[in-house]
Motif scaffolding. Structure first.
Motif, PDB file in Angstrom:
ATOM      1  N   GLU A  14      36.194 -28.264  26.103  1.00  0.00           N
ATOM      2  CA  GLU A  14      36.140 -26.909  26.698  1.00  0.00           C
ATOM      3  C   GLU A  14      37.478 -26.193  26.551  1.00  0.00           C
ATOM      4  OE1 GLU A  14      34.578 -27.029  30.723  1.00  0.00           O
ATOM      5  OE2 GLU A  14      32.832 -28.167  29.996  1.00  0.00           O
ATOM      6  N   LYS A  15      38.572 -26.933  26.791  1.00  0.00           N
ATOM      7  CA  LYS A  15      39.908 -26.333  26.645  1.00  0.00           C
ATOM      8  C   LYS A  15      40.120 -25.851  25.205  1.00  0.00           C
ATOM      9  CE  LYS A  15      42.236 -26.488  30.481  1.00  0.00           C
ATOM     10  NZ  LYS A  15      42.507 -27.735  31.191  1.00  0.00           N
ATOM     11  N   LEU A  16      39.756 -26.688  24.239  1.00  0.00           N
ATOM     12  CA  LEU A  16      39.979 -26.334  22.836  1.00  0.00           C
ATOM     13  C   LEU A  16      39.138 -25.133  22.425  1.00  0.00           C
ATOM     14  CD1 LEU A  16      40.165 -29.884  21.242  1.00  0.00           C
ATOM     15  CD2 LEU A  16      42.040 -28.286  21.559  1.00  0.00           C
ATOM     16  N   GLU A  17      37.915 -25.076  22.933  1.00  0.00           N
ATOM     17  CA  GLU A  17      37.068 -23.915  22.614  1.00  0.00           C
ATOM     18  C   GLU A  17      37.700 -22.641  23.171  1.00  0.00           C
ATOM     19  OE1 GLU A  17      33.361 -25.306  24.205  1.00  0.00           O
ATOM     20  OE2 GLU A  17      32.775 -26.286  22.312  1.00  0.00           O
ATOM     21  N   LEU A  18      38.300 -22.786  24.349  1.00  0.00           N
ATOM     22  CA  LEU A  18      38.986 -21.650  24.968  1.00  0.00           C
ATOM     23  C   LEU A  18      40.195 -21.230  24.131  1.00  0.00           C
ATOM     24  CD1 LEU A  18      38.939 -19.977  27.676  1.00  0.00           C
ATOM     25  CD2 LEU A  18      40.656 -21.594  28.519  1.00  0.00           C
ATOM     26  N   TYR A  19      41.009 -22.202  23.700  1.00  0.00           N
ATOM     27  CA  TYR A  19      42.183 -21.873  22.870  1.00  0.00           C
ATOM     28  C   TYR A  19      41.751 -21.166  21.590  1.00  0.00           C
ATOM     29  CZ  TYR A  19      44.735 -25.418  25.620  1.00  0.00           C
ATOM     30  OH  TYR A  19      45.300 -26.167  26.616  1.00  0.00           O
ATOM     31  N   ARG A  20      40.649 -21.633  21.037  1.00  0.00           N
ATOM     32  CA  ARG A  20      40.208 -21.060  19.761  1.00  0.00           C
ATOM     33  C   ARG A  20      39.776 -19.607  19.935  1.00  0.00           C
ATOM     34  NH1 ARG A  20      34.878 -22.960  16.470  1.00  0.00           N
ATOM     35  NH2 ARG A  20      34.901 -21.258  14.981  1.00  0.00           N
ATOM     36  N   ARG A  21      39.127 -19.326  21.071  1.00  0.00           N
ATOM     37  CA  ARG A  21      38.633 -17.955  21.309  1.00  0.00           C
ATOM     38  C   ARG A  21      39.740 -17.003  21.744  1.00  0.00           C
ATOM     39  NH1 ARG A  21      34.523 -20.658  24.177  1.00  0.00           N
ATOM     40  NH2 ARG A  21      35.475 -20.059  26.150  1.00  0.00           N
ATOM     41  N   ASP A  22      40.708 -17.549  22.494  1.00  0.00           N
ATOM     42  CA  ASP A  22      41.695 -16.684  23.132  1.00  0.00           C
ATOM     43  C   ASP A  22      42.885 -16.475  22.202  1.00  0.00           C
ATOM     44  OD1 ASP A  22      43.439 -15.374  24.722  1.00  0.00           O
ATOM     45  OD2 ASP A  22      43.773 -17.016  26.137  1.00  0.00           O
ATOM     46  N   SER A  23      42.972 -15.289  21.629  1.00  0.00           N
ATOM     47  CA  SER A  23      44.036 -15.053  20.635  1.00  0.00           C
ATOM     48  C   SER A  23      45.292 -14.471  21.279  1.00  0.00           C
ATOM     49  CB  SER A  23      43.518 -14.100  19.559  1.00  0.00           C
ATOM     50  OG  SER A  23      43.069 -12.915  20.187  1.00  0.00           O
ATOM     51  N   SER A  24      45.317 -14.342  22.613  1.00  0.00           N
ATOM     52  CA  SER A  24      46.465 -13.669  23.243  1.00  0.00           C
ATOM     53  C   SER A  24      47.631 -14.635  23.455  1.00  0.00           C
ATOM     54  CB  SER A  24      46.049 -13.086  24.595  1.00  0.00           C
ATOM     55  OG  SER A  24      45.630 -14.128  25.451  1.00  0.00           O
ATOM     56  N   GLY A  25      48.824 -14.096  23.327  1.00  0.00           N
ATOM     57  CA  GLY A  25      50.023 -14.845  23.711  1.00  0.00           C
ATOM     58  C   GLY A  25      50.569 -15.816  22.686  1.00  0.00           C
ATOM     59  N   TRP A  26      49.896 -15.942  21.533  1.00  0.00           N
ATOM     60  CA  TRP A  26      50.414 -16.868  20.507  1.00  0.00           C
ATOM     61  C   TRP A  26      51.573 -16.211  19.769  1.00  0.00           C
ATOM     62  CZ3 TRP A  26      48.661 -21.745  20.508  1.00  0.00           C
ATOM     63  CH2 TRP A  26      47.419 -22.000  21.103  1.00  0.00           C
ATOM     64  N   ARG A  27      52.658 -16.970  19.554  1.00  0.00           N
ATOM     65  CA  ARG A  27      53.809 -16.444  18.820  1.00  0.00           C
ATOM     66  C   ARG A  27      54.001 -17.260  17.547  1.00  0.00           C
ATOM     67  NH1 ARG A  27      57.892 -16.156  23.924  1.00  0.00           N
ATOM     68  NH2 ARG A  27      56.171 -17.087  25.074  1.00  0.00           N
ATOM     69  N   SER A  28      54.138 -16.569  16.442  1.00  0.00           N
ATOM     70  CA  SER A  28      54.261 -17.264  15.159  1.00  0.00           C
ATOM     71  C   SER A  28      55.600 -17.995  15.090  1.00  0.00           C
ATOM     72  CB  SER A  28      54.166 -16.249  14.025  1.00  0.00           C
ATOM     73  OG  SER A  28      54.396 -16.917  12.809  1.00  0.00           O
ATOM     74  N   CYS A  29      55.585 -19.247  14.603  1.00  0.00           N
ATOM     75  CA  CYS A  29      56.860 -19.956  14.429  1.00  0.00           C
ATOM     76  C   CYS A  29      57.023 -20.486  13.014  1.00  0.00           C
ATOM     77  CB  CYS A  29      57.011 -21.085  15.442  1.00  0.00           C
ATOM     78  SG  CYS A  29      55.673 -22.269  15.445  1.00  0.00           S
ATOM     79  N   ARG A  30      55.952 -20.409  12.218  1.00  0.00           N
ATOM     80  CA  ARG A  30      56.067 -20.873  10.830  1.00  0.00           C
ATOM     81  C   ARG A  30      54.915 -20.280  10.042  1.00  0.00           C
ATOM     82  NH1 ARG A  30      59.047 -26.029   9.069  1.00  0.00           N
ATOM     83  NH2 ARG A  30      58.616 -26.035   6.848  1.00  0.00           N
ATOM     84  N   ASN A  31      55.228 -19.673   8.909  1.00  0.00           N
ATOM     85  CA  ASN A  31      54.161 -19.100   8.109  1.00  0.00           C
ATOM     86  C   ASN A  31      54.529 -19.226   6.639  1.00  0.00           C
ATOM     87  OD1 ASN A  31      52.114 -17.572   6.963  1.00  0.00           O
ATOM     88  ND2 ASN A  31      51.981 -16.244   8.767  1.00  0.00           N
ATOM     89  N   THR A  32      53.766 -20.021   5.904  1.00  0.00           N
ATOM     90  CA  THR A  32      54.107 -20.232   4.493  1.00  0.00           C
ATOM     91  C   THR A  32      53.211 -19.395   3.593  1.00  0.00           C
ATOM     92  OG1 THR A  32      52.501 -22.003   4.188  1.00  0.00           O
ATOM     93  CG2 THR A  32      54.673 -22.648   5.001  1.00  0.00           C
ATOM     94  N   GLY A  33      52.376 -18.543   4.188  1.00  0.00           N
ATOM     95  CA  GLY A  33      51.400 -17.813   3.376  1.00  0.00           C
ATOM     96  C   GLY A  33      50.102 -18.598   3.321  1.00  0.00           C
TER      97      GLY A  33
END
Length: 212
Positions: A14-33
């Motif tokens: 249930e927690k993981l399903e919530l994390y997947r749906r909730d896009s708020s508050g995430w901050r990018s720390c690594r992006n390789t494209g």
């Protein structure tokens, strides 16, 4: 009282399903494209929850074959962060208590760890497959002297089919781990993003080998 492993596993899902749906508050720390890693403070413990995301150039079945949490499977062979993986107790066809050990990593700044988790595998109607885990205690797994006991809070991977593209899989992973021991926060904060990016690139390599 005996732990209700199945209920703990369901709560992690249930927690993981919530994390997947909730896009708020995430901050990018690594992006390789190809791979993006973001984080936000965990509500489970005094650390962060990390989200890794990428499109892997392989069918869902091939990706799942590599990441499914079963002993003797591919995971401990290709994932540098997994030394050994064993099932301590099978609770049902889809739920098991598992013990994972990890080698020393990050230029030996992080010594070997052990984790005891209940793991659940789930398939959704759209074809998505989930492997979810969270830390538990088990009478057959007292802490071992050569390892620091770490704790995984609800974490796992969604393998999501991409409509019309059977040779591609959208992989979304969540990690929130208390590594235990006395580690400087700076070490922890730099370890996870690089480790997650490394995991995705190792996976991309191994699925190519499977296809051959």
């Amino acid at each position: 009282p005996a732990m209700d492993y199945a209920a703990l596993a369901e709560a992690a899902v249930e927690k993981l399903e919530l994390y997947r749906r909730d896009s708020s508050g995430w901050r990018s720390c690594r992006n390789t494209g190809e791979i993006s890693v973001s984080w936000r403070p965990s509500t489970e413990f005094a650390g962060n929850v990390y989200r890794g995301e990428a499109v892997v150039a392989a069918s869902l079945r091939q990706v799942w074959e590599c990441i499914k949490p079963l002993p003797g499977e591919h995971r401990s062979k290709w994932d540098p962060n997994v030394k050994d993986f064993e099932i301590v107790e099978a609770i049902s066809d889809t739920v098991a208590v598992c013990r994972t050990t990890t080698p020393s990593v990050f230029m030996k700044l992080i010594s070997p760890r052990e984790f005891v988790d209940v793991v659940l595998m789930k398939q959704y109607e759209d074809g998505t497959v989930l492997s979810a885990a969270t830390n538990v205690e088990h009478p057959r797994c007292p802490p071992q002297p050569n390892f620091v006991r770490g704790f995984n809070y609800p974490c796992g991977c969604f393998c999501v089919p991409i409509p019309g593209e059977p040779d591609k899989t959208h992989l979304i992973s969540f990690f929130q781990t208390d590594l235990g021991g006395y580690l400087p926060q700076k070490v922890v904060d730099s370890f996870f993003p690089s480790s997650i990016a490394g995991l995705y690139s190792s996976l991309s390599k191994v699925v190519k080998e499977l296809k051959v």
